[in-house]
Each structure stands twice: as structure tokens, then as C-alpha cells.
Design an enzyme around this catalytic site. Structure first.
Site, PDB file in Angstrom:
ATOM      1  CD  GLU A 192       6.652 -13.815  -3.787  1.00  0.00           C
ATOM      2  OE1 GLU A 192       6.985 -12.634  -4.015  1.00  0.00           O
ATOM      3  OE2 GLU A 192       5.613 -14.113  -3.144  1.00  0.00           O
ATOM      4  CE1 TYR A 233      -0.075 -16.990  11.749  1.00  0.00           C
ATOM      5  CE2 TYR A 233      -2.380 -16.425  11.398  1.00  0.00           C
ATOM      6  CZ  TYR A 233      -1.235 -16.382  12.181  1.00  0.00           C
ATOM      7  OH  TYR A 233      -1.258 -15.734  13.396  1.00  0.00           O
ATOM      8  CD  GLU A 258      -2.804  -1.262   2.415  1.00  0.00           C
ATOM      9  OE1 GLU A 258      -3.701  -2.111   2.417  1.00  0.00           O
ATOM     10  OE2 GLU A 258      -2.632  -0.434   3.341  1.00  0.00           O
ATOM     11  N   PRO A 259       0.310   2.407  -0.242  1.00  0.00           N
ATOM     12  CG  PRO A 259      -1.027   4.097  -1.177  1.00  0.00           C
ATOM     13  CD  PRO A 259      -1.086   2.701  -0.646  1.00  0.00           C
ATOM     14  CB  THR A 317      13.465  -5.450   1.985  1.00  0.00           C
ATOM     15  OG1 THR A 317      13.317  -5.631   3.408  1.00  0.00           O
ATOM     16  CG2 THR A 317      12.245  -4.742   1.422  1.00  0.00           C
ATOM     17  N   GLY A 352      32.229  -1.605 -20.209  1.00  0.00           N
ATOM     18  CA  GLY A 352      32.513  -0.183 -20.393  1.00  0.00           C
ATOM     19  C   GLY A 352      31.322   0.609 -20.876  1.00  0.00           C
TER      20      GLY A 352
END
Length: 377
Positions: free
Chosen positions: A245, A236, A130-131, A363, A337
């Protein structure tokens, strides 16, 4: 003769089948899809016809009943297409939005949502972030309130992959005032219901061949039968699918690293640097790191496939492969490069795209917290 402990001939044949599909029907069009900000939905149906969207699911639901290593192989090869966006969109379809439907869904859920997704007839999305809330699922504010035989849903979801074109959302909501995770429930919400809207399609720095949106739920009514699993058990149910995942994300990272390494090797050969000990040394370090990550992924995938859920090791491998993929993309960019910094060059794209590996499915910081708890800190 060296015996491969994980792969048999059928796995090697499957790898070559997926690789051929990617080389012929995906990779040549990646630049076009990156520019458009989405991939064509016709390809989703094509993948359904080839049996690639339901590898892990039973045949009676349209799946292939493949073993877990074919799922890992698919994640690897898909991520050698030259971008991270398209593979991520497909992973949402196959490994994020639909597994809870299979595990916790009814016959109605399977027939209306899962089987069409396996066939590529419906595009799925997963509505968690969510935001103001991302990693902390217990703090989400999207609310579903019971009204007779229906639920009324209000809230906003952000950074939703496949959101602009999804046929339905596997939606994480709060259904009670119970503290923390206890009040979380899952719903299957069709996007053609009144009150659902797309606030905006996001213009992202990476993962551009997958479309991403902010979704609005304004008094969206769904029947009680669209509740997925048991009310109040949504967290859960999410945690169950998150372990797999994270394994899929780790396999995907291996594919990204292999892709970068192959480009570095091609660059060295084409430009006559086979005697350049500095560049060769850089490549050998990259190749060594990839192999360490690969063996870690395979060994933990083997345990997972045999019924274990080693959350500590899964978090470790997800953290390590995500960091390595982004680091190696940057190293290959530097090795090649300034050519690799050109907007049309695939390595700069992988460098941009791979940064999300360290955010999605948990994360880096969340992975570290899990590992710390597991080792008693």
C-alpha cells in the site's frame, strides 16, 4: 538507444491505455464528482470490465496476473485525473481492502467478496481508524466476541473511505484481551447486516470525490466463516499488505507531481514566460525533484516485485514522495498565482488533496519512527 531497466513495450502500451481511459472517462467529470462528494458506481463496474480492478490477482479469480510495475503505472496515471479523491477510492478497492482477502482468504471469501470486487460488482472499504485511535492499531476498541458459530461485533470506525456506499468492510477488530497486537483479528462484514449503520458522511476539506463515513457496529452478527485468516493474527495480515500500500501511495504521489508539473509548464508556455529565468528555474527544480522521487519509487518497486520487502526504504520513499507531492502542489500554486487559488482550478484541489498523502498508509511520523528503528536509533 537507452534501455529502460523497468518497462517493456507492454508497459508503455498499458500506460497509454490507462491514460486514454482517464482522459476520456474520468477527467472530464472530476468537477462534477467533487461537487457531488462521490463518483458514480457505474464507473466502478466499467473499470471492472476493463480489467483495471484486479491487475495483481490470478485470472481464475477475475484478475489480470499483471506484474508489479503495471500496478505502479496504474497508480501514477490514475492520479493524473485532476483530483486525489477518486484515485484514493479506487486504491482502497484494489490495494487496501482486497489484498488480505486474496492472501489469507478461503474459497468462500474469494467467491463472495474478492471476485465481485475485481469485477466492480461490489464496493469495498477498509475499517481500521476509530474516533480515538488511528496510527496505533494496537489500541483499537472495536470488539468481536464469539457466540457459538457467530461473532458479535460492537464499535465505531472513523474516516472510512467508500464507507457510505460500501457493500462490505474488511474490518479490524479486537477478539481477545491479549496485549497489543496479539488480540487483533480481521473480519469481512457485509453492510446490509442488522446493527450496521452509517453515523454520518464526512464533509472534508480535500479528497472530496471519494465519500468517507463514520461507521457504527451495534451487535452486528457475522458467521465464523467471515473471519479472515487466523484469529489473533490480524495485525500481521495488515502489516503484510501495508508495505505494498505504501508503494502504491508513492506511485500515486508521482502521478500527482507529474500533473502539477505539466500545469506549470503549460502556464509558462501560454503566458510567454519562456524567458523568465525565475519561473523557469522554479520549474526545473520541481522537475528535478520529481525525477529523483520517480527513480526512488521504481528502484524500490523493482526490489519489492522480486521478493524483497525493504521496509526501511519503503518507509523512506513513502515519506519523501508524500512530502514532495504536497510541497510541489504548493509551489505550482504559487508559480501560477491567484488563478490557481480559484475553487475550480485543479492545482488548489491537488494542494488540498495531497495533504492526506502524509497521513494515509502511515503518517510522516510513523514513517520516521520505522526508519529510525531500521538504522539503529
Amino acid at each position: 538507444m537507452v534501455t529502460d531497466p523497468y518497462f517493456q513495450e507492454e508497459h508503455r502500451e498499458f500506460r497509454m491505455f490507462v491514460r486514454s481511459f482517464i482522459q476520456e472517462e474520468v477527467a472530464p467529470f472530476i468537477n462534477e464528482w467533487e461537487e457531488a462528494g462521490e463518483f458514480p458506481l457505474e464507473l466502478l463496474e466499467r473499470m471492472g470490465e476493463l480489467g483495471l480492478l484486479g491487475l495483481r490477482y490470478p485470472k481464475e479469480l477475475g484478475g489480470q496476473e499483471a506484474d508489479y510495475f503495471k500496478v505502479i503505472i496504474f497508480a501514477e496515471e490514475l492520479n493524473k485525473c485532476g483530483a486525489g479523491g477518486f484515485p484514493m477510492a479506487i486504491a482502497v478497492q484494489t490495494d487496501m481492502a482486497t489484498p488480505p482477502i486474496y492472501k489469507f482468504g478461503t474459497v468462500y471469501h474469494h467467491e463472495k467478496f474478492l471476485t465481485p470486487s475485481i469485477k466492480g460488482k461490489k464496493l469495498a472499504s477498509l475499517g481500521i481508524s476509530e474516533p480515538n485511535h488511528g496510527s496505533d492499531v494496537s489500541s483499537i476498541q472495536t470488539r468481536a466476541v464469539r457466540d457459538g458459530d457467530e461473532w458479535v461485533i460492537n464499535g465505531t470506525k472513523m474516516y472510512i473511505t467508500n464507507g457510505p456506499r460500501a457493500d462490505f468492510v474488511t474490518l479490524v477488530t479486537r477478539t481477545s484481551d491479549a496485549p497489543g497486537y496479539k488480540g487483533i483479528s480481521l473480519f469481512l462484514v457485509e453492510t446490509n447486516r442488522p446493527g450496521f449503520s452509517i453515523s454520518r458522511k464526512l464533509d472534508k476539506v480535500g479528497m472530496r470525490s471519494s465519500d468517507t463515513a463514520e461507521l457504527i457496529f451495534d451487535n452486528v452478527r457475522v458467521p465464523n466463516e467471515n473471519l479472515l485468516g487466523e484469529e489473533g493474527k490480524g495485525f500481521y495480515q495488515l502489516m503484510w499488505q501495508l508495505q505494498s500500500e505504501r508503494m502504491i501511495a508513492s506511485g500515486a504521489a508521482i502521478g500527482l507531481m507529474d500533473y502539477c508539473c505539466s500545469h506549470a509548464k503549460e502556464y509558462i508556455y501560454k503566458n510567454g514566460f519562456k524567458s523568465d529565468h525565475t519561473k523557469i528555474g522554479q520549474l526545473m527544480e520541481i522537475a528535478s525533484e520529481i525525477e529523483v522521487c520517480r527513480e526512488m519509487v521504481y528502484s524500490i518497486a523493482y526490489r519489492y516485485a522480486n521478493g524483497e520487502v525493504p521496509s526501511k526504504e519503503i518507509s523512506m520513499v513513502k515519506l519523501t514522495t508524500a512530502q514532495s507531492a504536497h510541497t510541489i502542489a504548493g509551489q505550482v500554486l504559487e508559480l501560477i498565482g491567484e488563478d490557481a487559488a480559484d475553487w475550480e482550478h485543479p492545482i488548489q484541489r491537488i494542494w488540498r488533496d495531497s495533504r492526506l498523502n502524509r497521513i494515509g498508509a502511515g503518517t510522516d511520523e510513523v514513517m520516521k519512527e520505522i526508519v529510525a528503528k531500521e538504522i539503529g536509533l
